[in-house]
Design a protein around this motif. Structure first.
Motif, PDB file in Angstrom:
ATOM      1  N   GLN A  55       0.823  -1.210   0.000  1.00  0.00           N
ATOM      2  CA  GLN A  55       0.000   0.000   0.000  1.00  0.00           C
ATOM      3  C   GLN A  55       0.863   1.269   0.000  1.00  0.00           C
ATOM      4  OE1 GLN A  55      -3.561   0.229   2.396  1.00  0.00           O
ATOM      5  NE2 GLN A  55      -3.292  -1.899   3.071  1.00  0.00           N
ATOM      6  N   ARG A  56       0.273   2.337  -0.513  1.00  0.00           N
ATOM      7  CA  ARG A  56       0.891   3.655  -0.427  1.00  0.00           C
ATOM      8  C   ARG A  56       0.551   4.276   0.928  1.00  0.00           C
ATOM      9  NH1 ARG A  56       4.581   5.931  -3.593  1.00  0.00           N
ATOM     10  NH2 ARG A  56       3.606   7.964  -3.228  1.00  0.00           N
ATOM     11  N   VAL A  57       1.551   4.909   1.539  1.00  0.00           N
ATOM     12  CA  VAL A  57       1.330   5.643   2.778  1.00  0.00           C
ATOM     13  C   VAL A  57       1.760   7.091   2.551  1.00  0.00           C
ATOM     14  CG1 VAL A  57       1.535   3.658   4.314  1.00  0.00           C
ATOM     15  CG2 VAL A  57       3.589   4.888   3.631  1.00  0.00           C
ATOM     16  N   THR A  58       1.180   7.999   3.315  1.00  0.00           N
ATOM     17  CA  THR A  58       1.405   9.426   3.077  1.00  0.00           C
ATOM     18  C   THR A  58       1.823  10.140   4.352  1.00  0.00           C
ATOM     19  OG1 THR A  58      -0.301   9.402   1.352  1.00  0.00           O
ATOM     20  CG2 THR A  58       0.338  11.552   2.221  1.00  0.00           C
ATOM     21  N   ASP A  59       2.889  10.940   4.241  1.00  0.00           N
ATOM     22  CA  ASP A  59       3.332  11.834   5.323  1.00  0.00           C
ATOM     23  C   ASP A  59       3.508  11.117   6.652  1.00  0.00           C
ATOM     24  OD1 ASP A  59       3.409  13.949   3.586  1.00  0.00           O
ATOM     25  OD2 ASP A  59       1.432  14.739   4.140  1.00  0.00           O
ATOM     26  N   VAL A  60       4.239   9.997   6.602  1.00  0.00           N
ATOM     27  CA  VAL A  60       4.558   9.267   7.833  1.00  0.00           C
ATOM     28  C   VAL A  60       5.640  10.057   8.568  1.00  0.00           C
ATOM     29  CG1 VAL A  60       5.354   7.096   8.813  1.00  0.00           C
ATOM     30  CG2 VAL A  60       3.999   7.094   6.699  1.00  0.00           C
ATOM     31  N   PRO A  61       5.417  10.448   9.831  1.00  0.00           N
ATOM     32  CA  PRO A  61       6.366  11.314  10.520  1.00  0.00           C
ATOM     33  C   PRO A  61       7.424  10.537  11.286  1.00  0.00           C
ATOM     34  CG  PRO A  61       4.393  11.107  11.839  1.00  0.00           C
ATOM     35  CD  PRO A  61       4.155  10.287  10.592  1.00  0.00           C
ATOM     36  N   GLY A  62       8.578  11.176  11.494  1.00  0.00           N
ATOM     37  CA  GLY A  62       9.627  10.577  12.309  1.00  0.00           C
ATOM     38  C   GLY A  62      10.911  11.375  12.251  1.00  0.00           C
ATOM     39  N   ILE A  63      11.911  10.927  13.024  1.00  0.00           N
ATOM     40  CA  ILE A  63      13.225  11.560  13.110  1.00  0.00           C
ATOM     41  C   ILE A  63      14.255  10.631  12.475  1.00  0.00           C
ATOM     42  CG2 ILE A  63      14.975  12.561  14.631  1.00  0.00           C
ATOM     43  CD1 ILE A  63      12.348  14.033  14.787  1.00  0.00           C
ATOM     44  N   VAL A  64      15.101  11.153  11.600  1.00  0.00           N
ATOM     45  CA  VAL A  64      16.136  10.343  10.956  1.00  0.00           C
ATOM     46  C   VAL A  64      17.163   9.897  12.002  1.00  0.00           C
ATOM     47  CG1 VAL A  64      17.982  10.324   9.237  1.00  0.00           C
ATOM     48  CG2 VAL A  64      15.824  11.503   8.748  1.00  0.00           C
ATOM     49  N   THR A  65      17.411   8.571  12.069  1.00  0.00           N
ATOM     50  CA  THR A  65      18.341   8.013  13.053  1.00  0.00           C
ATOM     51  C   THR A  65      19.617   7.461  12.430  1.00  0.00           C
ATOM     52  OG1 THR A  65      17.248   5.861  12.921  1.00  0.00           O
ATOM     53  CG2 THR A  65      16.458   7.401  14.606  1.00  0.00           C
ATOM     54  N   GLY A  66      19.635   7.298  11.118  1.00  0.00           N
ATOM     55  CA  GLY A  66      20.821   6.774  10.458  1.00  0.00           C
ATOM     56  C   GLY A  66      20.714   6.916   8.960  1.00  0.00           C
ATOM     57  N   VAL A  67      21.848   7.168   8.303  1.00  0.00           N
ATOM     58  CA  VAL A  67      21.885   7.359   6.854  1.00  0.00           C
ATOM     59  C   VAL A  67      22.948   6.427   6.273  1.00  0.00           C
ATOM     60  CG1 VAL A  67      22.325   8.973   4.972  1.00  0.00           C
ATOM     61  CG2 VAL A  67      21.174   9.770   7.063  1.00  0.00           C
ATOM     62  N   ARG A  68      22.569   5.636   5.261  1.00  0.00           N
ATOM     63  CA  ARG A  68      23.530   4.729   4.619  1.00  0.00           C
ATOM     64  C   ARG A  68      23.753   5.197   3.179  1.00  0.00           C
ATOM     65  NH1 ARG A  68      22.290  -1.188   5.708  1.00  0.00           N
ATOM     66  NH2 ARG A  68      20.605  -0.924   4.181  1.00  0.00           N
ATOM     67  N   THR A  69      25.015   5.497   2.874  1.00  0.00           N
ATOM     68  CA  THR A  69      25.372   6.044   1.563  1.00  0.00           C
ATOM     69  C   THR A  69      26.048   5.019   0.665  1.00  0.00           C
ATOM     70  OG1 THR A  69      27.494   6.830   2.433  1.00  0.00           O
ATOM     71  CG2 THR A  69      25.622   8.360   2.530  1.00  0.00           C
ATOM     72  N   TYR A  70      26.142   3.781   1.111  1.00  0.00           N
ATOM     73  CA  TYR A  70      26.767   2.720   0.323  1.00  0.00           C
ATOM     74  C   TYR A  70      25.841   1.513   0.310  1.00  0.00           C
ATOM     75  CZ  TYR A  70      27.812   0.837   4.943  1.00  0.00           C
ATOM     76  OH  TYR A  70      27.695   0.373   6.235  1.00  0.00           O
ATOM     77  N   GLY A  71      26.114   0.568  -0.601  1.00  0.00           N
ATOM     78  CA  GLY A  71      25.302  -0.646  -0.650  1.00  0.00           C
ATOM     79  C   GLY A  71      23.839  -0.330  -0.896  1.00  0.00           C
ATOM     80  N   SER A  72      22.989  -0.804  -0.018  1.00  0.00           N
ATOM     81  CA  SER A  72      21.554  -0.532  -0.097  1.00  0.00           C
ATOM     82  C   SER A  72      21.308   0.857   0.482  1.00  0.00           C
ATOM     83  CB  SER A  72      20.775  -1.593   0.685  1.00  0.00           C
ATOM     84  OG  SER A  72      19.398  -1.314   0.647  1.00  0.00           O
TER      85      SER A  72
END
Length: 611
Positions: A55-72
């Motif tokens: 399903q499509r979801v819209t405007d799910v809120p939250g705080i970014v806890t980690g960013v991965r710039t390699y692999g997946s």
């Protein structure tokens, strides 16, 4: 880490499979549907498959806890307003495919499609990772505090590993309600995508070139004296193990070097991921410091002059194109750590040009370089015997033509040569002056048997030590490739590769019984990379009828291991003895598997006895 299937293909397939299995709890099958006012815990749900998958979801809120710039590539975000249900995670991964443009601490709203991604593809049997794909991301604000991490501790991780799978769903746990207070895999799944932390934890799997290591948060769980965690049965999976991997690319920050028994001190914190190489992984935004506990490589005792020392050593695809440093290191280990055994069965000796696939099958240059290196290290001038395989018929790296080889010290033991053995001609057993003898030495055992298709054929040889004949059989059974992991969605997992090893074990067992039928008290040593545990059906087939005894079982349970896989110290390499060998000493010589700096991924085994 990349999947063996395109990510979208794996997602579509698992959605279809989940729908067919009735695991979606009444969710719509249309990806065009839009679900408003959804929180992350609604996406994660209380089973392994999201109730909103597809399903499509819209405007799910939250705080970014980690960013991965390699692999997946992507990022994790977490809802700071938890729902109070321990079974529903408050974090989830957002798959962006390209480098994410958000930063840790950003408050975001994410719209996209809820998908289930199976790392490694459906054929792997792995559990799936709930995620949001094809996202549209809005940054609301930056610099926000990251939601407080969940502490993963000895007390929080249940001792029971996993529930039994649902028989109605072919043994899958996917549709079962999560019980994070009862089962370790349910506990980890209830934290999938969430911010977690561990305190100081003992390393149970050494660091690798991929920037990862394994720790245990349960220090009292099946420990051995060198710091590892022993895998002693199919139901002793050691739930305290957890993989740690840095979110910082290796090119930007080298990963610390760690051996088994070291301690990852301080706080390690970040989102809990699930990947194909070990399952649940703490992707560390903050990585602790490795404290070196000084693990040393073992040295076995030299054999007495009246003892025959027989060893097995998988030297991991050794060929002349390897750097001289590898030959020298392996040779030094033979001399200094193994005390120059009288007979060594080597596995994974490649042909004279390694992986070059040009029809070469001889390995004389490989063996000359290795035996010369042993002499240079102060060891004996070993002679060797082997049988060249047919090109690309024995498995392993294409073009490499791995095979077993006997090295022997001619000053201590002699080899009885009986000509005629080749890749397709099997040796047999006859009576000679009242004793068992091989018709071909060296010779292969039943090379035409279907059990050895695309696999290494056993090598048998006849040795004489102080006037006594000893028959030695060197083996390298089929690998565990294709087996489902212990974190698979099917529980217990499917061990499909075991079928072939059991058949191989039956052939070797029958051969040993032929020897004992001719000479009841014959000295027979069966050894090598059996690729299976001392408690496995493979070992049971080898020892059937009392023809052989698994010598590793003479060691305390905490000392039974030759390999470390995903933080579990386990047996793969074995030496087995016939009933005539009543007294022996056995040593699993730990020089490789526990160390980040490895010359092979296997530890050699040594048996000493008086024939």
């Amino acid at each position: 880490m990349a999947s063996s299937l395109p990510r979208t293909a794996a997602v579509s397939a698992v959605v279809a499979a989940a729908l067919a299995a009735g695991l979606l709890a009444g969710a719509s099958t249309s990806v065009a549907d839009t679900t408003d006012a959804v929180r992350i815990h609604d996406i994660q749900g209380s089973t392994r498959i999201s109730p909103l998958v597809g399903q499509r979801v819209t405007d799910v809120p939250g705080i970014v806890t980690g960013v991965r710039t390699y692999g997946s590539r992507g990022f994790w975000f977490q809802d700071p307003e938890a729902d109070g249900d321990a079974a529903t995670s408050e974090g989830v991964f957002v798959f962006t495919s390209s480098k994410p443009t958000v930063s840790v601490g950003d408050a975001v709203k994410v719209s996209g499609t809820v998908t289930e991604y199976v790392p490694g593809g459906l054929g792997s049997g792995n559990q799936s990772l709930t995620q949001i794909s094809k996202p549209a991301v809005t940054v609301v604000s930056s610099g926000n505090p990251v939601p407080a991490p969940v502490a993963v501790t000895a007390a929080s991780v249940p001792d029971a590993y996993t529930p039994e799978g649902d028989p109605a769903q072919e043994g899958s746990v996917n549709g079962l309600p999560l019980k994070p207070g009862s089962y370790a895999l349910d506990y980890y799944e209830s934290l999938e995508g969430a911010n977690v932390r561990i305190g100081s934890s003992r390393v149970v799997g050494p660091s690798t070139e991929h920037g990862e290591l394994w720790v245990t948060v349960k220090p009292g769980e099946n420990p051995n004296r060198r710091g590892g965690t022993v895998y002693g049965s199919y139901t002793s999976q050691n739930p305290g193990r957890l993989k740690v991997q840095s979110l910082v690319p290796l090119a930007e920050q080298p990963f610390p070097t760690a051996n088994v028994g070291d301690v990852l001190t301080g706080t390690t914190e970040g989102p809990l991921d699930f990947n194909q190489y070990g399952g649940y992984t703490l992707t560390a935004r903050t990585l602790g410091t490795v404290q070196d506990r000084g693990l040393q490589r073992e040295k076995t005792c030299p054999q007495h002059r009246s003892e025959l020392a027989v060893a097995t050593y998988n030297v991991e695809n050794l060929d002349p194109t390897d750097p001289q440093e590898k030959f020298d290191a392996l040779a030094k280990a033979v001399v200094e750590n193994l005390a120059s055994p009288d007979v060594i069965a080597l596995e994974e000796i490649q042909d004279d040009n390694g992986a070059k696939n040009d029809g070469t099958v001889t390995a004389g240059e490989t063996l000359r370089k290795f035996t010369d290196a042993i002499v240079a290290a102060g060891g004996p001038a070993y002679a060797w015997r082997s049988v060249d395989p047919e090109n690309n018929k024995d498995g392993g790296e294409p073009g490499g033509n791995i095979r077993q080889v006997f090295l022997f010290n001619p000053e201590r033991v002699s080899f009885t040569d009986r000509a005629g053995g080749d890749a397709t001609t099997g040796t047999g057993v006859v009576k000679e002056r009242g004793k068992a003898a091989l018709t071909l030495s060296p010779g292969r055992i039943a090379p035409a048997d279907a059990a050895w298709e695309n696999s290494r054929k056993p090598l048998a040889g006849e040795f004489v030590f102080r006037g006594r004949t000893v028959i030695v059989v060197a083996n390298h059974f089929g690998s565990k490739g294709g087996d489902e992991s212990i974190v698979a969605h099917r529980q217990p997992p499917n061990r499909s590769s075991e079928v072939k090893r059991v058949e191989q074990a039956k052939v070797v067992n029958a051969f040993v019984k032929d020897v004992l039928a001719v000479q009841r008290n014959a000295d027979v040593v069966v050894l090598g990379d059996i690729n299976d545990f001392e408690f496995s059906a493979t070992t049971q087939a080898l020892t059937d009828g009392g023809a052989l005894h698994a010598a590793v079982t003479s060691l305390p349970r905490s000392e039974r291991y030759s390999y470390v896989f995903q933080g579990n110290s386990q047996v793969l390499d074995q030496i087995l003895t016939s009933p005539g060998i009543r007294h022996f000493t056995y040593d699993s010589v730990h020089i490789n598997a526990e160390f980040a700096d490895q010359n092979s991924d296997h530890d050699p085994q040594v048996l000493r006895f008086r024939p």
